[in-house]
Scaffold this motif. Sequence first.
Motif, mmCIF file in Angstrom:
data_model
loop_
_atom_site.group_PDB
_atom_site.id
_atom_site.type_symbol
_atom_site.label_atom_id
_atom_site.label_comp_id
_atom_site.label_asym_id
_atom_site.label_seq_id
_atom_site.Cartn_x
_atom_site.Cartn_y
_atom_site.Cartn_z
ATOM 1 N N VAL A 64 0.810 -1.221 0.000
ATOM 2 C CA VAL A 64 0.000 0.000 0.000
ATOM 3 C C VAL A 64 0.844 1.273 0.000
ATOM 4 N N LYS A 65 2.149 1.144 0.069
ATOM 5 C CA LYS A 65 3.012 2.328 0.099
ATOM 6 C C LYS A 65 2.763 3.209 -1.112
ATOM 7 N N GLY A 66 2.660 4.499 -0.864
ATOM 8 C CA GLY A 66 2.424 5.460 -1.930
ATOM 9 C C GLY A 66 0.958 5.708 -2.230
ATOM 10 N N ARG A 67 0.077 4.836 -1.740
ATOM 11 C CA ARG A 67 -1.365 5.011 -1.983
ATOM 12 C C ARG A 67 -2.152 5.251 -0.696
ATOM 13 N N PHE A 68 -1.677 4.739 0.422
ATOM 14 C CA PHE A 68 -2.361 4.879 1.703
ATOM 15 C C PHE A 68 -1.618 5.892 2.564
ATOM 16 N N THR A 69 -2.372 6.699 3.287
ATOM 17 C CA THR A 69 -1.795 7.638 4.236
ATOM 18 C C THR A 69 -2.555 7.547 5.543
ATOM 19 N N ILE A 70 -1.818 7.242 6.611
ATOM 20 C CA ILE A 70 -2.428 7.153 7.931
ATOM 21 C C ILE A 70 -2.133 8.439 8.693
ATOM 22 N N SER A 71 -3.105 8.899 9.452
ATOM 23 C CA SER A 71 -2.908 10.089 10.273
ATOM 24 C C SER A 71 -3.826 9.993 11.481
ATOM 25 N N ARG A 72 -3.559 10.839 12.461
ATOM 26 C CA ARG A 72 -4.403 10.845 13.647
ATOM 27 C C ARG A 72 -4.531 12.263 14.178
ATOM 28 N N ASP A 73 -5.651 12.518 14.813
ATOM 29 C CA ASP A 73 -5.925 13.795 15.458
ATOM 30 C C ASP A 73 -6.216 13.476 16.921
ATOM 31 N N ASN A 74 -5.212 13.615 17.761
ATOM 32 C CA ASN A 74 -5.386 13.227 19.162
ATOM 33 C C ASN A 74 -6.361 14.150 19.899
ATOM 34 N N ALA A 75 -6.493 15.369 19.429
ATOM 35 C CA ALA A 75 -7.447 16.284 20.072
ATOM 36 C C ALA A 75 -8.881 15.798 19.846
ATOM 37 N N ARG A 76 -9.107 15.145 18.724
ATOM 38 C CA ARG A 76 -10.434 14.621 18.389
ATOM 39 C C ARG A 76 -10.529 13.118 18.633
ATOM 40 N N ASN A 77 -9.427 12.508 19.101
ATOM 41 C CA ASN A 77 -9.387 11.049 19.308
ATOM 42 C C ASN A 77 -9.859 10.304 18.059
ATOM 43 N N THR A 78 -9.319 10.697 16.922
ATOM 44 C CA THR A 78 -9.736 10.096 15.657
ATOM 45 C C THR A 78 -8.529 9.679 14.829
ATOM 46 N N LEU A 79 -8.641 8.506 14.250
ATOM 47 C CA LEU A 79 -7.629 7.962 13.349
ATOM 48 C C LEU A 79 -8.190 7.973 11.942
ATOM 49 N N TYR A 80 -7.333 8.251 10.964
ATOM 50 C CA TYR A 80 -7.773 8.316 9.570
ATOM 51 C C TYR A 80 -6.915 7.410 8.687
ATOM 52 N N LEU A 81 -7.509 6.996 7.574
ATOM 53 C CA LEU A 81 -6.759 6.308 6.535
ATOM 54 C C LEU A 81 -7.243 6.833 5.196
#
Length: 121
Positions: A64-81
Motif C-alpha cells: 500500500v506504500k504510496g497510496r495509503f496515508t495514515i494520520s491521527r488527530d489526538n485532540a479529536r481522538n480520531t484515526l484516519y486512513l
Amino acid sequence: QVQLVESGGGLVQAGDSLRLSCAASGRTPSTYDMGWFRQAPGKERELVAAISWSGIGTYYADSVKGRFTISRDNARNTLYLEINSLKPEDTAVYYCAAGRAMVVTQSGAYWGQGTQVTVSS
C-alpha cells in the motif's frame, strides 16, 4: 478499555479515493499506537498502516506504500486512513486497532467492528 468505531467504507470504483475514520473513546486512547488492518475473504488479516501515539512514526505495508496515508488527530481522538488509486485487490473489511508495538506484534489490544471496502473494476 478503548472503544473504536470505524466509518467511511463503501462501494467504490477502481481508481477512486476513500477516507476511513476511526473514532476512539475510553481510557486515554491518545497514548496508544494505532493502526489499520484489513482482511479479505479467504485471506489472513494484515496490518496495512500504523502510527505511533505521537503521530511522528508511521508504518506501511509494501502493498500500500504510496497510496495509503495514515494520520491521527489526538485532540479529536480520531484515526484516519486516506486511500488513493483504489484497486480491486484492496477489497476487504478494514479494522481499526489500538495497542503497543503493533508493527512488531502485528496485532492490537483493542479492535473496532470493521468497515467494508469494496472496489469494483
